[in-house]
Scaffold this motif. Structure first.
Motif, short mmCIF file in Angstrom:
data_model
loop_
_atom_site.label_atom_id
_atom_site.label_comp_id
_atom_site.label_asym_id
_atom_site.label_seq_id
_atom_site.Cartn_x
_atom_site.Cartn_y
_atom_site.Cartn_z
N PRO A 109 -4.29 -4.00 -6.76
CA PRO A 109 -3.59 -4.21 -8.04
C PRO A 109 -4.41 -3.84 -9.27
O PRO A 109 -3.85 -3.40 -10.27
N ASP A 110 -5.73 -4.04 -9.23
CA ASP A 110 -6.55 -3.68 -10.40
C ASP A 110 -7.30 -2.37 -10.21
O ASP A 110 -8.17 -2.03 -11.01
N LYS A 111 -6.96 -1.65 -9.13
CA LYS A 111 -7.52 -0.33 -8.86
C LYS A 111 -9.04 -0.36 -8.67
O LYS A 111 -9.73 0.61 -8.98
N ARG A 112 -9.52 -1.45 -8.13
CA ARG A 112 -10.93 -1.57 -7.77
C ARG A 112 -11.03 -2.07 -6.34
O ARG A 112 -10.12 -2.74 -5.85
N PRO A 113 -12.13 -1.79 -5.64
CA PRO A 113 -12.21 -2.10 -4.21
C PRO A 113 -12.37 -3.58 -3.92
O PRO A 113 -12.67 -4.39 -4.80
N VAL A 114 -12.18 -3.89 -2.66
CA VAL A 114 -12.49 -5.22 -2.13
C VAL A 114 -13.74 -5.07 -1.29
O VAL A 114 -13.76 -4.31 -0.31
N ILE A 115 -14.79 -5.78 -1.68
CA ILE A 115 -16.09 -5.68 -0.98
C ILE A 115 -16.61 -7.09 -0.76
O ILE A 115 -16.75 -7.86 -1.71
N GLY A 116 -16.92 -7.43 0.48
CA GLY A 116 -17.52 -8.73 0.75
C GLY A 116 -17.01 -9.34 2.04
O GLY A 116 -16.06 -8.86 2.66
N ALA A 117 -17.66 -10.43 2.44
CA ALA A 117 -17.26 -11.16 3.63
C ALA A 117 -15.90 -11.82 3.40
O ALA A 117 -15.58 -12.25 2.28
N ALA A 118 -15.09 -11.88 4.47
CA ALA A 118 -13.77 -12.50 4.36
C ALA A 118 -13.35 -12.97 5.74
O ALA A 118 -13.66 -12.32 6.75
N GLY A 119 -12.63 -14.09 5.79
CA GLY A 119 -12.14 -14.58 7.06
C GLY A 119 -13.24 -15.17 7.92
O GLY A 119 -14.21 -15.76 7.41
N PRO A 120 -13.16 -15.00 9.23
CA PRO A 120 -14.16 -15.58 10.13
C PRO A 120 -15.54 -14.96 9.92
O PRO A 120 -15.66 -13.83 9.45
N ASP A 121 -16.55 -15.70 10.29
CA ASP A 121 -17.92 -15.19 10.20
C ASP A 121 -18.03 -13.88 10.97
O ASP A 121 -17.57 -13.76 12.10
N GLY A 122 -18.65 -12.90 10.33
CA GLY A 122 -18.85 -11.62 10.98
C GLY A 122 -17.86 -10.55 10.57
O GLY A 122 -17.96 -9.42 11.04
N CYS A 123 -16.93 -10.88 9.67
CA CYS A 123 -15.99 -9.88 9.17
C CYS A 123 -16.37 -9.53 7.74
O CYS A 123 -16.53 -10.42 6.89
N TYR A 124 -16.49 -8.25 7.46
CA TYR A 124 -16.88 -7.77 6.13
C TYR A 124 -15.92 -6.66 5.73
O TYR A 124 -15.59 -5.79 6.54
N LEU A 125 -15.48 -6.69 4.47
CA LEU A 125 -14.52 -5.72 3.97
C LEU A 125 -15.18 -4.77 2.98
O LEU A 125 -15.97 -5.19 2.13
N ALA A 126 -14.81 -3.50 3.07
CA ALA A 126 -15.21 -2.49 2.09
C ALA A 126 -14.09 -1.46 2.04
O ALA A 126 -14.18 -0.38 2.63
N LEU A 127 -13.02 -1.80 1.35
CA LEU A 127 -11.83 -0.95 1.34
C LEU A 127 -11.06 -1.11 0.04
O LEU A 127 -11.44 -1.89 -0.82
N GLY A 128 -9.99 -0.32 -0.11
CA GLY A 128 -9.19 -0.37 -1.32
C GLY A 128 -9.87 0.26 -2.52
O GLY A 128 -9.73 -0.22 -3.65
N PHE A 129 -10.57 1.36 -2.32
CA PHE A 129 -11.35 1.95 -3.40
C PHE A 129 -10.51 2.66 -4.45
O PHE A 129 -11.03 3.09 -5.48
N SER A 130 -9.24 2.82 -4.21
CA SER A 130 -8.30 3.27 -5.24
C SER A 130 -8.71 4.58 -5.91
O SER A 130 -8.62 4.73 -7.13
N GLY A 131 -9.18 5.51 -5.10
CA GLY A 131 -9.57 6.81 -5.62
C GLY A 131 -11.00 6.90 -6.12
O GLY A 131 -11.43 7.98 -6.54
#
Length: 402
Positions: free
Chosen positions: A325-347
């Motif tokens: 929604p704000d055209k910036r990525p999602v970066i960081g741990a999320a959910g159960p231990d051991g899951c890391y996100l680096a996505l949604g970079f919006s171009g």
């Protein structure tokens, strides 16, 4: 999957972000890293459709900081990564109309602080014309110039980073799609992934597969607001009049007054963006760019590069990218231990991938305790929680188009 069915980390997504993350994790001492890409490397997602622009100028300070940390990697690619990423120093211009001249000055000052005063300056329009005689500046009131800006080849860069990752010991699986992230019965810890060719046991899974990462995340109860959107890029060959002016007469450029961006390619061709943002469904072919879309984009670019008026279209690309929604990525741990996100970079993932991978790897390897360090503060704005707490990223000095 009898050859390797266990790993210490699985990185999902073989674009530029995933390639750098796999490389940095291996270099940081993670012993068995597996990189899974559902298609051929750097051929399916946003990386293969990226314009490859390398610039520091942004309207959000943290974006500028990430770009400033990443540009030296592209400049020194052969020494720090190996191979060739196709970096070409053409100079970069950010052009704005009169109502955004003060915002441009403010954003240029942020670049100077983050990267050093020699990296950027606000240029008078006469100086712009002298440097880039192929441009028309009608309607432009202010210009920020980065002499070291330019572009690189996203596909070549991603594949070179993957080659470096292989040298560091990363196992690369092409044509292997991750359907699900597995957890222990308590749902408190990641235990691996389920793929199209079997299971891989691993205590760490990094989802770096753009819009495709939302499915595996949702299976963990993690809702990531990333929407798949169609993106477009086209290439035109400039006519003789444009070639006489020389490709160097046109820089890499973002023109806020027309909503267009373009760059040379080192010969007589010009790449330019084709605005195309309808939401699309994953798993379906992306429709080719239409004649109307291309014509509208050419008209906008021609206001800045008059030679484009009679240019010959020589290619188009349509694909998709994941937008938040704000055209910036999602970066960081999320959910159960051991899951890391680096996505949604919006171009915007290509030019910041090296810094994102460095900072994310430090968090993953050293633990969340390092988040108090100054370097890790750069990732704080990009946490998933911002969408639940009403702290979406807002440009400090915005332009008409963000």
């Amino acid at each position: 999957m009898s050859r390797i069915d266990t790993a210490d980390a699985v990185v999902v997504g073989g674009g530029i972000v995933g390639a750098f993350l796999a490389l940095r994790l291996a270099e940081a001492g993670v012993r068995r890293v597996v990189l899974c890409e559902q298609a051929r490397l750097a051929s399916h997602g946003a990386t293969s459709r990226s314009g490859g622009l390398l610039r520091l100028h942004h309207t959000v300070r943290s974006d500028t900081e990430l770009a400033a940390r990443s540009l030296p990697v592209f400049e020194q690619w052969a020494d720090v990564i190996g191979g060739d990423c196709g970096y070409r120093r053409t100079g970069f211009l950010q052009l704005v109309g009169p109502e955004y001249a003060q915002a441009l000055a403010a954003n240029t000052a942020v670049v100077a602080t983050a990267a050093g005063p020699g990296r950027t300056e606000v240029l008078g329009l006469d100086d712009v014309r002298r440097l880039y005689p192929g441009l028309s500046l009608d309607g432009v009131a202010a210009a920020a110039h980065e002499p070291d800006g330019g572009y690189a080849d996203p596909v070549r860069a991603a594949r070179a980073a993957t080659t470096a990752a292989r040298r560091a010991g990363v196992e690369v699986y092409e044509g292997v799609r991750v359907h699900e992230v597995l957890t222990a019965s308590s749902q408190q810890r990641v235990t691996g992934v389920k793929t199209t060719v079997g299971r891989i046991s691993a205590p760490l899974v990094v989802l770096a597969s753009g819009a495709w990462g939302t499915g595996p995340a949702a299976g963990l109860g993690v809702q990531v607001p990333v929407t798949a959107r169609r993106i477009g890029l086209a290439q035109a060959r400039l006519p003789d009049v444009g070639r006489r002016a020389g490709p160097a007469s046109v820089p890499t450029c973002i023109d806020d007054t027309t909503g267009s961006y373009f760059r040379p390619d080192g010969t007589d061709h010009l790449y330019f963006g084709v605005p195309s943002h309808p939401d699309v469904a994953l798993g379906h072919d992306v429709a080719p760019l239409t004649a109307e879309e291309i014509s509208s984009a050419l008209e906008a670019v021609a206001r800045r590069v008059p030679a484009v008026t009679t240019a010959h279209l020589t290619g188009t690309r349509a694909g998709l990218d994941g937008y938040t929604p704000d055209k910036r990525p999602v970066i960081g741990a999320a959910g159960p231990d051991g899951c890391y996100l680096a996505l949604g970079f919006s171009g915007g993932g290509f030019k910041t991938a090296p810094a994102v991978a460095d900072l994310a790897t430090a968090e993953i390897v050293e633990g969340q305790a390092v988040a108090g360090k100054a370097e890790q503060d750069l990732l704080r704005p990009y946490r998933l929680e911002r969408f639940d707490t009403g702290r979406q990223i807002v440009p400090e000095a915005p332009y008409a188009r963000g």
